[in-house]
Design an enzyme around this catalytic site. Sequence first.
Site, PDB file in Angstrom:
ATOM      1  N   HIS A  19       0.830  -1.197   0.000  1.00 15.18           N
ATOM      2  CA  HIS A  19       0.000   0.000   0.000  1.00 15.18           C
ATOM      3  C   HIS A  19       0.871   1.255   0.000  1.00 15.18           C
ATOM      4  O   HIS A  19       0.555   2.248  -0.642  1.00 15.18           O
ATOM      5  CB  HIS A  19      -0.898   0.014   1.238  1.00 15.18           C
ATOM      6  N   ASP A 116      -6.724   5.229   0.329  1.00 17.61           N
ATOM      7  CA  ASP A 116      -6.426   3.847   0.015  1.00 17.61           C
ATOM      8  C   ASP A 116      -7.727   3.028   0.043  1.00 17.61           C
ATOM      9  O   ASP A 116      -8.633   3.348   0.819  1.00 17.61           O
ATOM     10  CB  ASP A 116      -5.484   3.397   1.134  1.00 17.61           C
TER      11      ASP A 116
HETATM   12  N1  UDP Z   1      -8.868  -4.280  -0.066  1.00 23.52           N
HETATM   13  C1  UDP Z   1      -9.976  -3.587  -0.360  1.00 23.52           C
HETATM   14  N2  UDP Z   1     -10.760  -3.152   0.648  1.00 23.52           N
HETATM   15  C2  UDP Z   1     -10.473  -3.374   1.933  1.00 23.52           C
HETATM   16  C3  UDP Z   1      -9.295  -4.057   2.247  1.00 23.52           C
HETATM   17  C4  UDP Z   1      -8.511  -4.495   1.216  1.00 23.52           C
HETATM   18  O1  UDP Z   1     -10.269  -3.370  -1.518  1.00 23.52           O
HETATM   19  O2  UDP Z   1     -11.265  -2.987   2.811  1.00 23.52           O
HETATM   20  C5  UDP Z   1      -8.154  -4.889  -1.169  1.00 23.52           C
HETATM   21  C6  UDP Z   1      -6.769  -4.411  -1.385  1.00 23.52           C
HETATM   22  O3  UDP Z   1      -6.774  -3.336  -2.255  1.00 23.52           O
HETATM   23  C7  UDP Z   1      -6.162  -5.638  -2.033  1.00 23.52           C
HETATM   24  C8  UDP Z   1      -6.830  -6.790  -1.359  1.00 23.52           C
HETATM   25  O4  UDP Z   1      -8.038  -6.261  -0.858  1.00 23.52           O
HETATM   26  O5  UDP Z   1      -6.552  -5.705  -3.370  1.00 23.52           O
HETATM   27  C9  UDP Z   1      -5.990  -7.465  -0.316  1.00 23.52           C
HETATM   28  O6  UDP Z   1      -5.572  -6.485   0.576  1.00 23.52           O
HETATM   29  P1  UDP Z   1      -4.425  -6.706   1.632  1.00 23.52           P
HETATM   30  O7  UDP Z   1      -4.000  -5.355   2.027  1.00 23.52           O
HETATM   31  O8  UDP Z   1      -4.901  -7.625   2.664  1.00 23.52           O
HETATM   32  O9  UDP Z   1      -3.285  -7.462   0.829  1.00 23.52           O
HETATM   33  P2  UDP Z   1      -1.879  -6.938   0.347  1.00 23.52           P
HETATM   34  O10 UDP Z   1      -2.111  -6.209  -0.941  1.00 23.52           O
HETATM   35  O11 UDP Z   1      -1.306  -6.028   1.389  1.00 23.52           O
HETATM   36  O12 UDP Z   1      -1.108  -8.207   0.162  1.00 23.52           O
END
Ligand code: UDP
Length: 458
Positions: A19, A116
Amino acid sequence: MSDTNTLHVAILPSSGMGHLVPAVRLAASLAARNCRITFITTHPTVSLAESRLVSRLVSFFPNVTRQEFHLLPLDRSTANSNDPFCLQFETIRRSAHLLSPILSSCSPPLSALVTDPSLVSAVIPITEKLRLANYNLFIASPKMLSLLIYFPTIANTDLSTTSSKTTDYIEIPGIPPLPKSWLPPPLVDPSSLFRTQFIANGQEIVKSDGILVNAFDSLDKATVAALNGGKVMGRLPPVITVGPFVPLEFEKGSPVEWLDRQPVGSVVYVCFGNRTAASREQIRELGDGLERSGCRFLWVVKEKKVDREDEEEVGEIVGHGFLERVKEKGLVVKSWVEQGEVLAHPAVGLFLSHCGWNSITEAALYGVPILGWPQGGDQKINGEVIPKSGLGIWVETWGWEEIVKGEEIGDKIREMMGDEKLKVQAARIGEEARKSVGVGGSSYKGLEGLVEKMRKGR
Ligand code: UDP
Ligand code: UDP
């Protein structure tokens, strides 16, 4: 109203390098276009990698000011998750009301906040009250964005996988059906915190003023067109492609000098991102696979999700005997490598990746073929673009459920390292990627248009 000459934008990333890295790269792209940036950093951070990157950002960009955002402690009994990064999303979300004074005291006044996907539903009420434009920097693939937007509509349907083929897919209008087995596992668990956040964010993201995706034409143009054509859902904010983000000079750590001594295209680079821990058993099988492949390799090993907890020494994790046997051919590290620098190195010929979206876009930028092996979360949904674009393959039988044997891994690596056609295809994608971010390219224009739109205000 803001001074029309100074565009001042605040950026609030969420937790984890997946992120933070794109948020930092966006900050640099906007700063290069004469925008003033307030980069809001949450305290404390989960990983060491995050705090290191943040402290370097400001010293390299005079247009970027850092604003600390101190989080309230989270009552763990009210947050059902074992994932430290998801818990941190929640901590930031529950502290979001503290953002108002930070945003309203910025000088010159802000024109927009970029936030985000994991924070959007907590932040939109704040920006609405302040009448501040709210943009979302989506950090995963366009397919994942479609899922986020559509998920609230299907959340209460049966999402479990069955033996019946017809019900094993979810239908999102405008895009091909998605196998239910690709869903991030917490989305299927009705009590998970991630699912609750995901539904709330999916409902609210449609209220933002624009959604930025780190993608370009070769990486899922069709889904971006479906989103912008109102097919996934009507009345969506514009989805603006601004990728692939280019790694920045200041992200560089010490170069991996070992790579300079390896022949062109001879090295397999193995890395599963900043927060994916593998079991000791799978690590040993992967080591076996690398050894069997007979190829040279650079392997970033990770046994714990959070870097500060990873205390075991490399030999203990992969085996001292293994290290001794492969010392002529392989380099195994536990520390952070600057992945952009590695992928740009001519010695690297293949990337064995967990299909984190940043990793896919970085490989695309440098034209490095990917052998995709999703390890969790959104990675299967992201990984779909690898075979579709021609950037590589994803072995669908390698999932997150079972241990993959070394023999199979070794065979696949050898096969891909010998595939000349794949190298040509990946190099072509790299050229397209660089064209799209170069002057006049589609993502270059996306960023210019974004700045223009922010300048005009809401
Ligand atoms: N995500 C989302 N909404 C949320 C939480 C996460 O859209 O409330 C999305 C995020 O953009 C990603 C996915 O879910 O596409 C997994 O997020 P996480 O941060 O757990 O995984 P990372 O990318 O850090 O491995
Ligand atoms: N990364 C890196 N060095 C490492 C591990 C990761 O530079 O040793 C960077 C990688 O280049 C990418 C980010 O960390 O920019 C990881 O994001 P990604 O979306 O690929 O996966 P995640 O870690 O979120 O699962």
